[in-house]
Design an enzyme around this catalytic site. Sequence first.
Site, PDB file in Angstrom:
ATOM      1  N   GLU A 222      29.361  39.115  52.898  1.00 44.51           N
ATOM      2  CA  GLU A 222      29.505  38.469  51.578  1.00 44.51           C
ATOM      3  C   GLU A 222      28.396  37.433  51.371  1.00 44.51           C
ATOM      4  O   GLU A 222      27.845  37.296  50.286  1.00 44.51           O
ATOM      5  CB  GLU A 222      30.871  37.790  51.433  1.00 44.51           C
ATOM      6  CG  GLU A 222      32.039  38.738  51.438  1.00 44.51           C
ATOM      7  CD  GLU A 222      31.937  39.819  50.382  1.00 44.51           C
ATOM      8  OE1 GLU A 222      31.550  39.519  49.250  1.00 44.51           O
ATOM      9  OE2 GLU A 222      32.236  40.991  50.707  1.00 44.51           O
TER      10      GLU A 222
ATOM     11  N   TRP B 148      25.521  39.297  50.272  1.00 38.88           N
ATOM     12  CA  TRP B 148      25.549  39.596  48.813  1.00 38.88           C
ATOM     13  C   TRP B 148      24.928  38.435  48.039  1.00 38.88           C
ATOM     14  O   TRP B 148      24.179  38.622  47.096  1.00 38.88           O
ATOM     15  CB  TRP B 148      26.995  39.782  48.316  1.00 38.88           C
ATOM     16  CG  TRP B 148      27.491  41.185  48.369  1.00 38.88           C
ATOM     17  CD1 TRP B 148      28.391  41.689  49.251  1.00 38.88           C
ATOM     18  CD2 TRP B 148      27.137  42.273  47.485  1.00 38.88           C
ATOM     19  NE1 TRP B 148      28.614  43.020  48.969  1.00 38.88           N
ATOM     20  CE2 TRP B 148      27.870  43.395  47.895  1.00 38.88           C
ATOM     21  CE3 TRP B 148      26.276  42.399  46.388  1.00 38.88           C
ATOM     22  CZ2 TRP B 148      27.770  44.634  47.249  1.00 38.88           C
ATOM     23  CZ3 TRP B 148      26.170  43.629  45.736  1.00 38.88           C
ATOM     24  CH2 TRP B 148      26.910  44.726  46.183  1.00 38.88           C
TER      25      TRP B 148
ATOM     26  N   TRP C 116      28.503  47.084  21.366  1.00 40.55           N
ATOM     27  CA  TRP C 116      29.698  46.306  21.720  1.00 40.55           C
ATOM     28  C   TRP C 116      30.555  46.094  20.478  1.00 40.55           C
ATOM     29  O   TRP C 116      30.031  45.979  19.364  1.00 40.55           O
ATOM     30  CB  TRP C 116      29.280  44.942  22.295  1.00 40.55           C
ATOM     31  CG  TRP C 116      28.314  45.048  23.425  1.00 40.55           C
ATOM     32  CD1 TRP C 116      26.985  44.739  23.402  1.00 40.55           C
ATOM     33  CD2 TRP C 116      28.579  45.535  24.749  1.00 40.55           C
ATOM     34  NE1 TRP C 116      26.417  44.990  24.635  1.00 40.55           N
ATOM     35  CE2 TRP C 116      27.371  45.483  25.477  1.00 40.55           C
ATOM     36  CE3 TRP C 116      29.719  46.004  25.408  1.00 40.55           C
ATOM     37  CZ2 TRP C 116      27.268  45.873  26.815  1.00 40.55           C
ATOM     38  CZ3 TRP C 116      29.619  46.394  26.736  1.00 40.55           C
ATOM     39  CH2 TRP C 116      28.410  46.321  27.425  1.00 40.55           C
TER      40      TRP C 116
ATOM     41  N   ASN D  41      37.761  36.522  44.103  1.00 40.36           N
ATOM     42  CA  ASN D  41      36.732  37.543  43.832  1.00 40.36           C
ATOM     43  C   ASN D  41      37.305  38.840  43.262  1.00 40.36           C
ATOM     44  O   ASN D  41      36.763  39.401  42.315  1.00 40.36           O
ATOM     45  CB  ASN D  41      35.937  37.845  45.114  1.00 40.36           C
ATOM     46  CG  ASN D  41      34.852  38.863  44.855  1.00 40.36           C
ATOM     47  OD1 ASN D  41      33.980  38.647  44.020  1.00 40.36           O
ATOM     48  ND2 ASN D  41      34.923  39.999  45.540  1.00 40.36           N
TER      49      ASN D  41
ATOM     50  N   TRP E  58      28.931  41.873  28.081  1.00 40.92           N
ATOM     51  CA  TRP E  58      29.152  41.178  29.363  1.00 40.92           C
ATOM     52  C   TRP E  58      28.584  39.768  29.375  1.00 40.92           C
ATOM     53  O   TRP E  58      29.064  38.892  30.078  1.00 40.92           O
ATOM     54  CB  TRP E  58      28.568  41.997  30.519  1.00 40.92           C
ATOM     55  CG  TRP E  58      27.113  42.369  30.372  1.00 40.92           C
ATOM     56  CD1 TRP E  58      26.608  43.446  29.711  1.00 40.92           C
ATOM     57  CD2 TRP E  58      25.979  41.654  30.890  1.00 40.92           C
ATOM     58  NE1 TRP E  58      25.226  43.450  29.779  1.00 40.92           N
ATOM     59  CE2 TRP E  58      24.819  42.360  30.507  1.00 40.92           C
ATOM     60  CE3 TRP E  58      25.828  40.494  31.647  1.00 40.92           C
ATOM     61  CZ2 TRP E  58      23.522  41.938  30.838  1.00 40.92           C
ATOM     62  CZ3 TRP E  58      24.541  40.073  31.986  1.00 40.92           C
ATOM     63  CH2 TRP E  58      23.411  40.802  31.575  1.00 40.92           C
TER      64      TRP E  58
ATOM     65  N   TRP F 233      28.625  40.017  37.014  1.00 35.21           N
ATOM     66  CA  TRP F 233      28.867  40.572  35.666  1.00 35.21           C
ATOM     67  C   TRP F 233      28.120  41.872  35.465  1.00 35.21           C
ATOM     68  O   TRP F 233      28.657  42.831  34.892  1.00 35.21           O
ATOM     69  CB  TRP F 233      28.515  39.541  34.585  1.00 35.21           C
ATOM     70  CG  TRP F 233      29.676  38.619  34.376  1.00 35.21           C
ATOM     71  CD1 TRP F 233      29.863  37.396  34.943  1.00 35.21           C
ATOM     72  CD2 TRP F 233      30.857  38.896  33.607  1.00 35.21           C
ATOM     73  NE1 TRP F 233      31.080  36.883  34.565  1.00 35.21           N
ATOM     74  CE2 TRP F 233      31.707  37.774  33.741  1.00 35.21           C
ATOM     75  CE3 TRP F 233      31.277  39.962  32.814  1.00 35.21           C
ATOM     76  CZ2 TRP F 233      32.963  37.712  33.115  1.00 35.21           C
ATOM     77  CZ3 TRP F 233      32.517  39.893  32.175  1.00 35.21           C
ATOM     78  CH2 TRP F 233      33.342  38.782  32.333  1.00 35.21           C
TER      79      TRP F 233
HETATM   80  P1  FAD Z   1      34.327  34.199  50.377  1.00 39.63           P
HETATM   81  O1  FAD Z   1      35.002  35.514  50.248  1.00 39.63           O
HETATM   82  O2  FAD Z   1      34.819  33.289  51.438  1.00 39.63           O
HETATM   83  O3  FAD Z   1      32.773  34.498  50.593  1.00 39.63           O
HETATM   84  C1  FAD Z   1      31.893  33.565  51.245  1.00 39.63           C
HETATM   85  C2  FAD Z   1      30.731  33.230  50.358  1.00 39.63           C
HETATM   86  O4  FAD Z   1      29.933  34.390  50.131  1.00 39.63           O
HETATM   87  C3  FAD Z   1      31.124  32.740  48.984  1.00 39.63           C
HETATM   88  O5  FAD Z   1      31.442  31.366  49.007  1.00 39.63           O
HETATM   89  C4  FAD Z   1      29.894  33.065  48.157  1.00 39.63           C
HETATM   90  O6  FAD Z   1      28.890  32.093  48.322  1.00 39.63           O
HETATM   91  C5  FAD Z   1      29.413  34.369  48.812  1.00 39.63           C
HETATM   92  N1  FAD Z   1      29.954  35.527  48.079  1.00 39.63           N
HETATM   93  C6  FAD Z   1      31.156  36.118  48.262  1.00 39.63           C
HETATM   94  N2  FAD Z   1      31.276  37.195  47.453  1.00 39.63           N
HETATM   95  C7  FAD Z   1      30.139  37.269  46.746  1.00 39.63           C
HETATM   96  C8  FAD Z   1      29.659  38.150  45.742  1.00 39.63           C
HETATM   97  N3  FAD Z   1      30.371  39.197  45.303  1.00 39.63           N
HETATM   98  N4  FAD Z   1      28.447  37.901  45.208  1.00 39.63           N
HETATM   99  C9  FAD Z   1      27.682  36.863  45.633  1.00 39.63           C
HETATM  100  N5  FAD Z   1      28.083  35.996  46.590  1.00 39.63           N
HETATM  101  C10 FAD Z   1      29.288  36.195  47.129  1.00 39.63           C
HETATM  102  N6  FAD Z   1      30.086  33.467  43.088  1.00 39.63           N
HETATM  103  C11 FAD Z   1      29.566  32.231  42.923  1.00 39.63           C
HETATM  104  O7  FAD Z   1      29.325  31.528  43.912  1.00 39.63           O
HETATM  105  N7  FAD Z   1      29.287  31.755  41.673  1.00 39.63           N
HETATM  106  C12 FAD Z   1      29.524  32.481  40.543  1.00 39.63           C
HETATM  107  O8  FAD Z   1      29.228  32.019  39.433  1.00 39.63           O
HETATM  108  C13 FAD Z   1      30.109  33.776  40.699  1.00 39.63           C
HETATM  109  N8  FAD Z   1      30.418  34.529  39.615  1.00 39.63           N
HETATM  110  C14 FAD Z   1      30.956  35.784  39.797  1.00 39.63           C
HETATM  111  C15 FAD Z   1      31.237  36.575  38.672  1.00 39.63           C
HETATM  112  C16 FAD Z   1      31.773  37.852  38.810  1.00 39.63           C
HETATM  113  C17 FAD Z   1      32.058  38.690  37.589  1.00 39.63           C
HETATM  114  C18 FAD Z   1      32.041  38.345  40.107  1.00 39.63           C
HETATM  115  C19 FAD Z   1      32.621  39.721  40.287  1.00 39.63           C
HETATM  116  C20 FAD Z   1      31.757  37.584  41.226  1.00 39.63           C
HETATM  117  C21 FAD Z   1      31.224  36.297  41.091  1.00 39.63           C
HETATM  118  N9  FAD Z   1      30.932  35.486  42.213  1.00 39.63           N
HETATM  119  C22 FAD Z   1      30.376  34.245  42.029  1.00 39.63           C
HETATM  120  C23 FAD Z   1      31.094  36.006  43.582  1.00 39.63           C
HETATM  121  C24 FAD Z   1      32.456  35.729  44.236  1.00 39.63           C
HETATM  122  O9  FAD Z   1      33.508  36.077  43.388  1.00 39.63           O
HETATM  123  C25 FAD Z   1      32.635  34.283  44.692  1.00 39.63           C
HETATM  124  O10 FAD Z   1      31.504  33.849  45.418  1.00 39.63           O
HETATM  125  C26 FAD Z   1      33.857  34.135  45.594  1.00 39.63           C
HETATM  126  O11 FAD Z   1      35.018  34.547  44.922  1.00 39.63           O
HETATM  127  C27 FAD Z   1      33.998  32.690  46.039  1.00 39.63           C
HETATM  128  O12 FAD Z   1      35.128  32.517  46.830  1.00 39.63           O
HETATM  129  P2  FAD Z   1      35.014  32.191  48.372  1.00 39.63           P
HETATM  130  O13 FAD Z   1      34.068  31.066  48.587  1.00 39.63           O
HETATM  131  O14 FAD Z   1      36.392  32.035  48.894  1.00 39.63           O
HETATM  132  O15 FAD Z   1      34.354  33.519  48.939  1.00 39.63           O
END
Ligand code: FAD
Length: 473
Positions: free
Chosen positions: A278, A281, A310, A345, A363, A386
């Site tokens: 993650e 990502w 849209w 997420n 979007w 997005w």
């Molecule tokens: P964990 O599951 O603990 O993951 C650890 C870290 O990995 C996160 O803190 C984050 O930095 C990174 N990460 C995890 N999943 C993703 C992912 N899919 N993409 C990129 N990095 C990721 N994340 C943001 O930090 N800021 C945003 O503005 C943001 N907007 C999002 C919008 C959409 C539509 C989607 C689908 C995802 C978005 N994310 C965003 C990614 C992700 O949802 C969040 O990082 C995550 O939910 C944060 O929770 P966590 O720290 O418990 O994640």
Amino acid sequence: MVTHLFWMRNDLRIHDNYALNAACRNADARVLVLFIATPAQWKAHAMSPRQAAFIFSSLQDVQRSLAEKGIPLHSVECDDFTASIDVLKSFCQQHQVRRMFYNYQYEVNERDRDAAAERELSDIDVVSQGFDDSLLLPPGSVLTGNRDMYKVFTPFSRTFVKRLHAGLPECVSAPAARAGAPLRDMPVLTPFNYPFESVDENLFPSGEAAALARLRHFCQRTVTDYTENRDIPAVDGTSRLSVYLATGVLSPRQCLHRLLTEHPQALDGGREFVWLNELIWREFYRHLLVAYPSLCRYQPFIAWTRGVRWQNNPAHFTAWQQGKTGYPIVDAAMCQLNKLGWMHNRLRMIVASFLVKDLLIDWREGERYFMSQLVDGDLASNNGGWQWAASTGTDAAPYFRIFNPTTQGERFDRQGEFIRTWLPALKEVPDEWIHQPHSWAEKNHVTLDYPAPIVDHKEARRQTLDAYEAARK
Ligand code: FAD
């Protein structure tokens, strides 16, 4: 005595901060830190009042930590990036700064600003030095055999891991205390001229110590069950570290090293690798921003998707924002976002898909609304998420794959535990009906204080497929 300046931006920490560390390397130098708030710029990008409040309290925390080391942190406010260069230049002149250190930001406006700042400072004989600090590996360093940026995540991640095997990025220590430490008088920090909204301190306590404690706890306890729990919003199974990573209170290197300290096998395919993936990502989306700067201008990566017509129905958009679509998992998720400034997420994927593929709303409207609410709002990850959901991005969900909001709810919140937390109106609905409460209400002649579905999923799906197929022709 020579004076060094560390220009602090979204790197609000003293540990493992490359530019700060470099600014302090010469023990004889006087070191100053400057933060420049740019509310007009934040407004233009819809930064959430919660994030502004979080940044301000993190800044207060970092100022205290720096004062312990004998380093003063100043904060100045101006409108936008152009003005911030003038502020920087006059600060350097006023304090006879000779060298300026900063960590790169990768968004296109920020990169333009930094290039202009370096030029302006060079005119007054200030030498600038930038660092790749907010990523595990710098943009442009994880490429295909043809030296191109990967467009698909899995091979990017594979190459990324190979690079980590070849050598882990190092963490650097916090600056040592300087002569005169601790500081008796700290420069005054005035709250930004930006709306503030308080952040739940239990969920997101500000400050580096709190972030490091959470990271340690997560890596010692929670990460082992991450694979099983990470898609279940009712379970506290993810790290909730995103706000610290987005504002730079925590570095990804600190995450990597803590993970490997607790689970040395994570890099060799151990179950904890799923969490590291993650973080990769996060890197992927930043590397993409640099390779394709048009992403910063909210352009879709897949050009033909520009032609999607849209519907942009304002009433539907409001219902989505307010959690009143009649689809319980979508509405509960939007209530979580509106209340906490954070969303799980899995739910971000579900609500984004619903907005784009069930309501046929552009979007970018959803992307902007997320930014206006999220405490962890981050251009690269938000845009990546997005564009993934809208099927317009690199390695995005194919446009014909459309989440069914009811079955998503059934899969990931089977008994409706999460839904009932956020939608008290559905408290009495039995588990087996929680995802279709109106059918239950009708059968049992109960009146529900909950809206009927604003669209029929099957019909909406058909219209979306038609709209995408028309654009693709
Ligand atoms: P964990 O599951 O603990 O993951 C650890 C870290 O990995 C996160 O803190 C984050 O930095 C990174 N990460 C995890 N999943 C993703 C992912 N899919 N993409 C990129 N990095 C990721 N994340 C943001 O930090 N800021 C945003 O503005 C943001 N907007 C999002 C919008 C959409 C539509 C989607 C689908 C995802 C978005 N994310 C965003 C990614 C992700 O949802 C969040 O990082 C995550 O939910 C944060 O929770 P966590 O720290 O418990 O994640």
